[in-house]
Design an enzyme around this catalytic site. Sequence first.
Site, PDB file in Angstrom:
ATOM      1  CG  LEU A 109     -29.289 -17.645   3.024  1.00 53.96           C
ATOM      2  CD1 LEU A 109     -28.597 -18.709   3.767  1.00 53.96           C
ATOM      3  CD2 LEU A 109     -28.937 -16.152   3.554  1.00 53.96           C
ATOM      4  CE  LYS A 110     -24.851 -21.729  -0.982  1.00 56.02           C
ATOM      5  NZ  LYS A 110     -23.823 -20.861  -0.499  1.00 56.02           N
ATOM      6  CB  THR A 111     -31.076 -15.871  -5.054  1.00 52.92           C
ATOM      7  OG1 THR A 111     -31.384 -17.030  -4.903  1.00 52.92           O
ATOM      8  CG2 THR A 111     -31.843 -15.057  -6.397  1.00 52.92           C
ATOM      9  CG  ASP A 142     -23.764 -20.671   4.029  1.00 56.20           C
ATOM     10  OD1 ASP A 142     -22.811 -21.000   4.259  1.00 56.20           O
ATOM     11  OD2 ASP A 142     -24.342 -20.667   2.593  1.00 56.20           O
TER      12      ASP A 142
END
Length: 335
Positions: A109-111, A142
């Site tokens: 998700l955080k890429t 998230d």
Amino acid sequence: MDLPAEEEQPLYSQRPEWADVVPLEQYESVAPLAPIFYTDEYRDATNYFRGIVKSGEMSPRVLELTENIIRQNPGHYSAWQYRYKTLMALKSPLDDELQLMDELAIKHLKTYQVWHHRRLLVQQTRNPGPELEFIANSLQVDTKNYHTWSYRQWILAYFNDDALWSHELDFMESMLESDVRNNSAWHHRFFVVFQSGVRNGDEDRDAVVRRELAFVKERIAIAPNNASAWNYLRGVLDHAKIPYCELQAFVLPYSLPQPPLGTPPEVVDLESPLPSKDSQLPCVVAVEFMADIHEAAGGGDLVKATELWKSLANEHDTMRKRYWEYRIAESMKTK
């Protein structure tokens, strides 16, 4: 081709079908100061990736190779870029690629690269409808992920379709119902209401401001120490150019200690809901708000602002003591 991550595969250097590719080692000086200790699998795959980039090959096996690299390192932007160029060159079915992205986006998700690749795909498919549901599901993993919210804003703004916007306020209310302190959801609500044009039914902007003020006041009453809601309140007032002093009657009870039990107000002001029962008062952000009101009034009110800043520095918000002392010092210069 989607290969299960847990299924061990032979190195590319051991595969007969890759024998025609000349692998290229990553350049490093003779004695690098900080060598990166790649796994054998990653070093092997990236060596062959550099080989196919040099030759300019774009084929189904390149898609398999780039997926392999991305699964090992989802931040490898060169692999993402070359994968996209290969998809375009082969005219591959992009719906299949989006299904793969459904998995990888949730996993990473955080890429940045995952979301940028998805954006490129949707620009080609021109079918943004399913994306809002996908984003909603991603936010269940998230709820405050910057990339997910940013992608949702891009979908809405880039396609700017009334059908996409039509249920956005309902979505925001459901997100804030789940977590009234979700700063990302508050930010998105401000984007939808005030920063993305005028939607059908929202042409009366004064009515919209009244609606949003009522909405945020109710949420502040539920959780008075929620800085996200207070920031939204300030944002609405600033956008509408409404002086903070016009909300003094609402803010004041939140800036005072808990009133004694058994003394309910004789008249209930529906436009200024009181703090919920058992609220922790005084509320730091409300005290700051009141200080800002007095500072803006100037003159003798600066004394009141200074007393409030002192209370924050010495009692209610000692973590930011130096900041409040700075505010006091700056106010003295204007006298």
